[in-house]
Write a protein that holds these residues in place. Structure first.
Motif, PDB file in Angstrom:
ATOM      1  N   PRO A 142     -49.869   7.629  16.390  1.00  0.00           N
ATOM      2  CA  PRO A 142     -49.020   6.309  16.950  1.00  0.00           C
ATOM      3  C   PRO A 142     -47.640   6.449  15.883  1.00  0.00           C
ATOM      4  O   PRO A 142     -47.377   6.980  15.597  1.00  0.00           O
ATOM      5  N   ALA A 143     -46.919   4.971  17.166  1.00  0.00           N
ATOM      6  CA  ALA A 143     -45.367   5.553  16.420  1.00  0.00           C
ATOM      7  C   ALA A 143     -45.189   5.277  15.631  1.00  0.00           C
ATOM      8  O   ALA A 143     -46.130   4.043  14.760  1.00  0.00           O
ATOM      9  N   GLN A 144     -44.100   5.240  15.023  1.00  0.00           N
ATOM     10  CA  GLN A 144     -44.453   5.056  13.511  1.00  0.00           C
ATOM     11  C   GLN A 144     -43.224   3.399  13.084  1.00  0.00           C
ATOM     12  O   GLN A 144     -42.506   3.452  14.012  1.00  0.00           O
ATOM     13  N   LYS A 145     -43.538   2.640  12.680  1.00  0.00           N
ATOM     14  CA  LYS A 145     -43.008   1.231  12.877  1.00  0.00           C
ATOM     15  C   LYS A 145     -41.639   0.886  11.685  1.00  0.00           C
ATOM     16  O   LYS A 145     -41.406  -0.205  11.387  1.00  0.00           O
ATOM     17  N   ARG A 146     -42.001   1.659  10.757  1.00  0.00           N
ATOM     18  CA  ARG A 146     -41.140   1.862   9.126  1.00  0.00           C
ATOM     19  C   ARG A 146     -40.229   2.971   9.442  1.00  0.00           C
ATOM     20  O   ARG A 146     -40.352   4.040   9.753  1.00  0.00           O
ATOM     21  N   PHE A 147     -39.007   3.085   9.365  1.00  0.00           N
ATOM     22  CA  PHE A 147     -37.898   4.130  10.039  1.00  0.00           C
ATOM     23  C   PHE A 147     -37.988   5.029   8.788  1.00  0.00           C
ATOM     24  O   PHE A 147     -37.680   6.187   9.035  1.00  0.00           O
ATOM     25  N   GLY A 148     -38.418   4.614   7.241  1.00  0.00           N
ATOM     26  CA  GLY A 148     -38.134   5.479   6.799  1.00  0.00           C
ATOM     27  C   GLY A 148     -39.249   6.876   6.310  1.00  0.00           C
ATOM     28  O   GLY A 148     -39.127   7.842   5.720  1.00  0.00           O
ATOM     29  N   ASP A 149     -40.344   6.201   7.507  1.00  0.00           N
ATOM     30  CA  ASP A 149     -41.529   6.903   7.373  1.00  0.00           C
ATOM     31  C   ASP A 149     -41.193   8.002   8.593  1.00  0.00           C
ATOM     32  O   ASP A 149     -41.724   9.717   8.413  1.00  0.00           O
ATOM     33  N   LEU A 150     -40.493   7.856   9.446  1.00  0.00           N
ATOM     34  CA  LEU A 150     -40.013   8.952  10.358  1.00  0.00           C
ATOM     35  C   LEU A 150     -39.019   9.595   9.103  1.00  0.00           C
ATOM     36  O   LEU A 150     -39.055  10.606   9.646  1.00  0.00           O
ATOM     37  N   LEU A 151     -38.150   8.938   8.971  1.00  0.00           N
ATOM     38  CA  LEU A 151     -36.592   9.823   8.728  1.00  0.00           C
ATOM     39  C   LEU A 151     -38.199  11.101   7.751  1.00  0.00           C
ATOM     40  O   LEU A 151     -36.891  11.868   7.262  1.00  0.00           O
ATOM     41  N   LEU A 152     -38.388  10.489   6.477  1.00  0.00           N
ATOM     42  CA  LEU A 152     -39.278  11.518   5.705  1.00  0.00           C
ATOM     43  C   LEU A 152     -39.974  12.577   7.017  1.00  0.00           C
ATOM     44  O   LEU A 152     -39.363  13.845   6.138  1.00  0.00           O
ATOM     45  N   TYR A 153     -40.497  12.883   7.765  1.00  0.00           N
ATOM     46  CA  TYR A 153     -41.459  13.719   8.314  1.00  0.00           C
ATOM     47  C   TYR A 153     -39.575  13.908   8.808  1.00  0.00           C
ATOM     48  O   TYR A 153     -40.301  15.621   8.937  1.00  0.00           O
ATOM     49  N   ILE A 154     -38.998  13.639   9.849  1.00  0.00           N
ATOM     50  CA  ILE A 154     -37.839  14.201   9.826  1.00  0.00           C
ATOM     51  C   ILE A 154     -37.200  15.419   8.686  1.00  0.00           C
ATOM     52  O   ILE A 154     -36.739  16.516   9.398  1.00  0.00           O
ATOM     53  N   SER A 155     -37.030  14.660   8.318  1.00  0.00           N
ATOM     54  CA  SER A 155     -36.440  15.473   7.044  1.00  0.00           C
ATOM     55  C   SER A 155     -36.797  15.915   5.729  1.00  0.00           C
ATOM     56  O   SER A 155     -35.988  16.601   4.828  1.00  0.00           O
ATOM     57  N   MET A 156     -38.136  16.245   5.321  1.00  0.00           N
ATOM     58  CA  MET A 156     -38.757  16.486   4.672  1.00  0.00           C
ATOM     59  C   MET A 156     -38.465  18.553   4.122  1.00  0.00           C
ATOM     60  O   MET A 156     -38.543  19.059   4.526  1.00  0.00           O
ATOM     61  N   PHE A 157     -38.017  18.439   3.111  1.00  0.00           N
ATOM     62  CA  PHE A 157     -36.876  19.002   2.258  1.00  0.00           C
ATOM     63  C   PHE A 157     -38.156  19.978   2.344  1.00  0.00           C
ATOM     64  O   PHE A 157     -37.072  21.675   2.569  1.00  0.00           O
ATOM     65  N   PRO A 158     -38.773  20.624   2.279  1.00  0.00           N
ATOM     66  CA  PRO A 158     -39.751  21.822   2.512  1.00  0.00           C
ATOM     67  C   PRO A 158     -40.012  23.089   3.622  1.00  0.00           C
ATOM     68  O   PRO A 158     -39.149  24.032   3.641  1.00  0.00           O
ATOM     69  N   GLN A 159     -38.818  22.163   4.508  1.00  0.00           N
ATOM     70  CA  GLN A 159     -39.133  22.555   5.971  1.00  0.00           C
ATOM     71  C   GLN A 159     -38.663  22.320   6.665  1.00  0.00           C
ATOM     72  O   GLN A 159     -38.130  22.255   8.213  1.00  0.00           O
ATOM     73  N   LEU A 160     -36.797  21.438   6.191  1.00  0.00           N
ATOM     74  CA  LEU A 160     -35.881  21.012   6.948  1.00  0.00           C
ATOM     75  C   LEU A 160     -35.104  22.023   7.415  1.00  0.00           C
ATOM     76  O   LEU A 160     -34.275  22.144   8.304  1.00  0.00           O
ATOM     77  N   ILE A 161     -34.496  23.155   6.387  1.00  0.00           N
ATOM     78  CA  ILE A 161     -33.431  23.997   6.202  1.00  0.00           C
ATOM     79  C   ILE A 161     -33.377  25.212   7.315  1.00  0.00           C
ATOM     80  O   ILE A 161     -32.810  25.731   8.908  1.00  0.00           O
ATOM     81  N   ALA A 162     -35.084  26.010   7.644  1.00  0.00           N
ATOM     82  CA  ALA A 162     -35.836  26.858   8.081  1.00  0.00           C
ATOM     83  C   ALA A 162     -36.926  26.956   8.652  1.00  0.00           C
ATOM     84  O   ALA A 162     -37.585  28.131   8.936  1.00  0.00           O
ATOM     85  N   GLY A 163     -37.546  25.889   8.953  1.00  0.00           N
ATOM     86  CA  GLY A 163     -38.901  26.075   9.192  1.00  0.00           C
ATOM     87  C   GLY A 163     -39.412  26.065   7.961  1.00  0.00           C
ATOM     88  O   GLY A 163     -39.532  25.915   6.561  1.00  0.00           O
ATOM     89  N   PRO A 164     -40.959  26.324   8.038  1.00  0.00           N
ATOM     90  CA  PRO A 164     -41.696  26.494   9.942  1.00  0.00           C
ATOM     91  C   PRO A 164     -41.203  25.201  10.422  1.00  0.00           C
ATOM     92  O   PRO A 164     -41.166  23.823   9.741  1.00  0.00           O
ATOM     93  N   ILE A 165     -41.337  24.831  11.830  1.00  0.00           N
ATOM     94  CA  ILE A 165     -41.756  24.128  12.067  1.00  0.00           C
ATOM     95  C   ILE A 165     -42.474  22.999  12.100  1.00  0.00           C
ATOM     96  O   ILE A 165     -43.941  23.681  13.169  1.00  0.00           O
ATOM     97  N   VAL A 166     -42.998  21.951  11.801  1.00  0.00           N
ATOM     98  CA  VAL A 166     -44.199  21.220  11.205  1.00  0.00           C
ATOM     99  C   VAL A 166     -43.958  19.674  12.727  1.00  0.00           C
ATOM    100  O   VAL A 166     -43.614  18.582  12.962  1.00  0.00           O
ATOM    101  N   ARG A 167     -45.535  20.252  13.388  1.00  0.00           N
ATOM    102  CA  ARG A 167     -45.436  19.127  14.699  1.00  0.00           C
ATOM    103  C   ARG A 167     -45.867  17.707  13.561  1.00  0.00           C
ATOM    104  O   ARG A 167     -46.431  17.609  12.560  1.00  0.00           O
ATOM    105  N   TYR A 168     -45.169  16.367  14.236  1.00  0.00           N
ATOM    106  CA  TYR A 168     -45.630  14.810  13.802  1.00  0.00           C
ATOM    107  C   TYR A 168     -47.581  15.170  13.806  1.00  0.00           C
ATOM    108  O   TYR A 168     -47.519  14.195  12.955  1.00  0.00           O
ATOM    109  N   GLY A 169     -48.090  14.967  15.120  1.00  0.00           N
ATOM    110  CA  GLY A 169     -49.157  15.154  14.648  1.00  0.00           C
ATOM    111  C   GLY A 169     -50.134  15.430  13.530  1.00  0.00           C
ATOM    112  O   GLY A 169     -50.915  15.298  12.785  1.00  0.00           O
ATOM    113  N   THR A 170     -50.306  17.254  12.619  1.00  0.00           N
ATOM    114  CA  THR A 170     -49.662  18.220  11.857  1.00  0.00           C
ATOM    115  C   THR A 170     -49.957  16.499  10.808  1.00  0.00           C
ATOM    116  O   THR A 170     -50.977  16.888   9.639  1.00  0.00           O
TER     117      THR A 170
END
Length: 264
Positions: A142-170
């Motif tokens: 499902p599409a995120q209804k809150r911007f902060g939750d999508l920002l969490l997925y995209i900016s999560m610091f464990p994998q932000l700088i050098a991966g690994p790329i984490v698919r959204y569905g995961t």
């Protein structure tokens, strides 16, 4: 900031752990997600104080596209295509504009090569944004209804700088519904320490060996020396990426996120 940095190990990570534990006193994952977003942005801004706004803007752009694709009854494919073009255009501008300008200059055309600094991790969060739009378009998540939750997925610091790329569905479900168990923290901590050992004890030392053979005059290098240098460099690259993936998976596991294996 990198995982092997002393400031990360002895200041940033403990501060995050304490704040996250305190956030766990609140019901639901809203406060914990907020803490994770805050520390992720601080982590990114530590090395990119200006481009953190680019990261936030990209996340907001994909939030709008995701909502549009989710709500649209017609033209969903066109919205997806436009979203992909916007993401790739941002990536291409910062990563390849200077390259193509230089290439045209070498072909005899008068082109001024723009001096654009490459934002750290832009490839990783761009492709994660694309993963989000594709999963929403396919109705796999499902599409995120809150911007902060999508920002969490995209900016999560464990994998932000050098991966690994984490698919959204995961991790889509774990953004809203996750519980942290003692076993998760234990397994995540061990996994992080194993990755840290791969990076500091193996990869960093192998880089010293490879530099001894490959950083000098290659014309004077013997065949045996070339093989030693190449093997050391090969193992250095492997343990560097494998170790970083282990550290990312381990840190993500502690707050309840289960990233997929990358070096199985």
């Amino acid at each position: 900031m990198v995982f092997a940095d002393l400031f990360f190990l002895f200041a940033f990570l403990p501060a995050f752990a304490i704040c996250y534990l305190l956030a766990g006193l609140a019901k639901g994952n809203g406060v914990k997600n907020g803490v994770l977003v805050f520390f992720s942005l601080v982590f990114y801004a530590w090395g990119e104080p200006l481009y953190v706004f680019l990261l936030i803007a990209c996340a907001f752009l994909n939030f709008l596209f995701g909502r549009g694709i989710d709500k649209a009854k017609k033209g969903r494919g066109a919205l997806l295509a436009l979203g992909l073009v916007c993401n790739l255009a941002i990536l291409g501008t910062f990563k390849y504009l200077g390259f193509f300008a230089d290439l045209l200059g070498r072909c005899g055309l008068t082109v001024q090569v723009p001096e654009i600094a490459l934002p750290i991790g832009i490839s990783f969060y761009t492709f994660q944004s694309i993963s989000y739009l594709v999963d929403v378009y396919r109705k796999e998540s499902p599409a995120q209804k809150r911007f902060g939750d999508l920002l969490l997925y995209i900016s999560m610091f464990p994998q932000l700088i050098a991966g690994p790329i984490v698919r959204y569905g995961t991790i889509a479900k774990e953004i809203h519904h996750r519980t942290v168990k003692v076993q998760d923290v234990a397994d995540g901590s061990v996994r992080f320490l194993v990755g840290l050992g791969k990076k500091v004890i193996l990869a960093n030392q192998l880089s010293e060996v490879s530099d001894q053979f490959l950083a000098g005059n290659l014309a004077e290098l013997s065949t045996a020396g070339a093989w030693v240098g190449l093997l050391a460099f090969t193992l250095q690259i492997y343990f560097d990426f494998s170790g970083y993936s282990d550290m990312a998976i381990g840190i993500g596991r502690c707050p309840g996120f289960h990233f997929k294996e990358k070096f199985d």
